[in-house]
Scaffold this motif. Structure first.
Motif, PDB file in Angstrom:
ATOM      1  N   PHE A  32       1.082  -1.201  -0.297  1.00  0.00           N
ATOM      2  CA  PHE A  32      -0.015   0.036   0.155  1.00  0.00           C
ATOM      3  C   PHE A  32       0.481   1.410   0.027  1.00  0.00           C
ATOM      4  O   PHE A  32       0.838   1.991  -0.982  1.00  0.00           O
ATOM      5  N   VAL A  92      -3.851   4.585   2.288  1.00  0.00           N
ATOM      6  CA  VAL A  92      -4.829   3.950   2.315  1.00  0.00           C
ATOM      7  C   VAL A  92      -6.059   3.504   2.857  1.00  0.00           C
ATOM      8  O   VAL A  92      -6.911   3.192   3.149  1.00  0.00           O
ATOM      9  N   ALA A  93      -5.215   2.984   4.220  1.00  0.00           N
ATOM     10  CA  ALA A  93      -5.703   1.810   4.829  1.00  0.00           C
ATOM     11  C   ALA A  93      -6.637   3.194   5.374  1.00  0.00           C
ATOM     12  O   ALA A  93      -6.197   4.382   6.310  1.00  0.00           O
ATOM     13  N   ALA A 115      -6.585   6.307  -1.330  1.00  0.00           N
ATOM     14  CA  ALA A 115      -7.136   5.847  -1.243  1.00  0.00           C
ATOM     15  C   ALA A 115      -7.738   4.956  -0.547  1.00  0.00           C
ATOM     16  O   ALA A 115      -8.441   3.707  -0.311  1.00  0.00           O
ATOM     17  N   SER A 116      -8.211   5.773   1.040  1.00  0.00           N
ATOM     18  CA  SER A 116      -9.208   5.609   2.403  1.00  0.00           C
ATOM     19  C   SER A 116     -10.832   5.614   1.722  1.00  0.00           C
ATOM     20  O   SER A 116     -10.932   6.822   1.630  1.00  0.00           O
ATOM     21  N   THR A 117     -12.133   4.407   1.698  1.00  0.00           N
ATOM     22  CA  THR A 117     -12.721   4.379   0.507  1.00  0.00           C
ATOM     23  C   THR A 117     -13.831   4.829   1.941  1.00  0.00           C
ATOM     24  O   THR A 117     -14.810   5.017   1.841  1.00  0.00           O
ATOM     25  N   GLY A 246      -9.164  -4.067  -1.801  1.00  0.00           N
ATOM     26  CA  GLY A 246      -8.811  -4.362  -1.165  1.00  0.00           C
ATOM     27  C   GLY A 246      -7.753  -4.739  -0.696  1.00  0.00           C
ATOM     28  O   GLY A 246      -6.918  -5.706  -0.371  1.00  0.00           O
ATOM     29  N   TYR A 296      -3.522   2.007  -5.253  1.00  0.00           N
ATOM     30  CA  TYR A 296      -2.328   2.554  -5.114  1.00  0.00           C
ATOM     31  C   TYR A 296      -1.273   3.518  -5.371  1.00  0.00           C
ATOM     32  O   TYR A 296      -1.624   5.075  -5.364  1.00  0.00           O
TER      33      TYR A 296
HETATM   34  N1  PHE Z   1      -9.944   1.934   0.260  1.00  0.00           N
HETATM   35  C1  PHE Z   1      -9.265   0.571   1.325  1.00  0.00           C
HETATM   36  C2  PHE Z   1      -9.433   1.370   2.312  1.00  0.00           C
HETATM   37  O1  PHE Z   1     -10.382   2.367   2.861  1.00  0.00           O
HETATM   38  C3  PHE Z   1      -7.262   0.316   0.911  1.00  0.00           C
HETATM   39  C4  PHE Z   1      -7.221   0.442  -0.258  1.00  0.00           C
HETATM   40  C5  PHE Z   1      -8.000   0.814  -1.389  1.00  0.00           C
HETATM   41  C6  PHE Z   1      -6.845  -0.986  -0.697  1.00  0.00           C
HETATM   42  C7  PHE Z   1      -7.508   0.839  -2.611  1.00  0.00           C
HETATM   43  C8  PHE Z   1      -6.937  -0.924  -1.702  1.00  0.00           C
HETATM   44  C9  PHE Z   1      -6.699  -0.248  -3.095  1.00  0.00           C
HETATM   45  O2  PHE Z   1      -9.236   0.308   3.867  1.00  0.00           O
END
Ligand code: PHE
Length: 369
Positions: A32, A92-93, A115-117, A246, A296
């Motif tokens: 990540f 990311v996480a 990338a945190s969703t 993920g 990522y």
């Molecule tokens: N979206 C994940 C999260 O919020 C993280 C992640 C993003 C993993 C992109 C893989 C690719 O924790």
């Protein structure tokens, strides 16, 4: 929060703009942080070749949080107080971005999660985070994408869930999927838990085996997901797996060794996308790192460029002015898609669905919001 890397030293004090990155450069999810940092560095090198922003070179400070929320918070504080960054990127996480956000707000320095969703990163109930933004979609959308895919494309009626209870992302996505899947007439036959770092999932899988699910939804990170899939096959479970972003790592396939064939997951980008912006980025990334970028790498690059565009537009070089400019981001053409930030600071953009065949991830569909 050990410092791992810094780009070229400032040419002269006052002539540079320092930006930060907090990522998992080591630990369970090292890909990540490493891929994100690669993407950010590409963006920094490019802007510096074009004479920087407002005539100032960009300097990147990266701190390793070792995959720990506490360390991510410590690193964020260090970036704003000691390194005097104008903006910082990561994580990311979701669990780590959630820990980092309050530092952006209390110091009035903007943060962009690549990338945190999980929704809580930018808005937790009534609590908004004025200085926190993201360049990715959020999990209510991603959960809907996979629930529709399961119910409508695959015609599944019974799905079982395995969620990582120590991970905000996993817990949230499991719930958003559940709500949508039920709304579409599906049934969740069981919902069991595990924790990142677990090695043995046989107890949960044995319990699930008797429930005759047509598919398993496993919204976790790649290491555990791949191990769970292998152990499921050992127990004779044939139901396909479904998941979310993920999963998106080359390591998924290395660990799964084919156990995920027939699986589908949603993510932010596909290397098979033939649009010029994606293919040009892949060529650049390969030239620099000798590998195909994962999601990522792409989102790190986009997050950095959204920050640069905002710094360029900002009336002055202060956290407040840059924040105001980030908030205006509209129609930005990123590698991961067109980025427009909504009122909650989330990017509204499409997701891609990847199918796993012969231990290779293949583009299956693009789903618009
Ligand atoms: N979206 C994940 C999260 O919020 C993280 C992640 C993003 C993993 C992109 C893989 C690719 O924790």
């Amino acid at each position: 929060a050990a410092e791992t890397k810094t780009s070229a030293a400032p040419s002269a004090v006052g002539d540079t703009i320092t930006i930060g990155h907090v990522g998992s450069m080591t630990g369970n999810e090292a890909t990540f942080g490493q891929s994100t940092d690669n993407g950010i560095k590409l963006a920094v090198d490019e802007i510096n070749k074009k004479n920087g922003i407002k005539g100032k070179k960009v300097v990147l400070k990266t701190y390793d949080d070792q995959g720990k929320p506490e360390e991510a918070a410590v690193a964020s504080t260090r970036l704003v107080t000691q390194d005097k960054v104008l903006v910082y990127l990561g994580e990311v996480a979701s669990s780590r971005s959630i820990a980092m956000g309050p530092i952006a707000d209390s110091n009035k320095i903007p943060m962009i999660s690549n990338a945190s969703t999980n929704p809580k990163v930018t808005k937790d109930g009534d609590k908004t985070r004025p200085f926190v933004f993201r360049v990715c979609f959020i999990d209510p959308f991603q959960g809907t994408v996979m629930a529709k895919f399961a119910a409508e494309n695959k015609k599944f009626k019974k799905v079982a869930i395995l969620r990582d209870v120590g991970n905000d992302y996993s817990v949230g996505l499991a719930t958003f999927f559940t709500n949508k899947f039920k709304e579409l007439g599906g049934e969740i036959v069981d919902d069991v838990s595990y924790k990142a770092g677990d090695q043995d999932f046989k107890a949960q899988l044995t319990k699930l085996k008797s429930k005759n699910a047509e598919a398993f939804f496993v919204p976790g990170y790649y290491t555990e997901v791949a191990l769970i899939a292998r152990q499921a096959r050992e127990l004779g479970i044939k139901a396909p797996f479904l998941g979310g972003d993920g999963w998106d790592s080359a390591k998924l396939y290395e660990i799964a060794k084919g156990a995920l064939d027939g699986a589908y997951f949603s993510t932010h980008y596909s290397a098979e996308d033939t649009s010029p912006i994606v293919q040009e980025f892949i060529t650049k990334y390969k030239g620099a790192y000798n590998s195909v970028p994962d999601a990522y790498g792409v989102l790190g690059y986009d997050a950095a460029n959204v920050a640069f565009a905002a710094i360029d537009k900002a009336k002055e070089l202060t956290g407040q002015a840059v924040r105001d400019a980030i908030e205006e981001t509209k129609g930005y053409k990123g590698v991961s898609g067109t980025i427009t930030l909504d009122k909650d600071h989330n990017a509204v953009k499409s997701a891609v669905v990847i199918g796993v065949e012969k231990n290779v991830g293949k583009f299956a569909a693009t789903i618009s919001p």
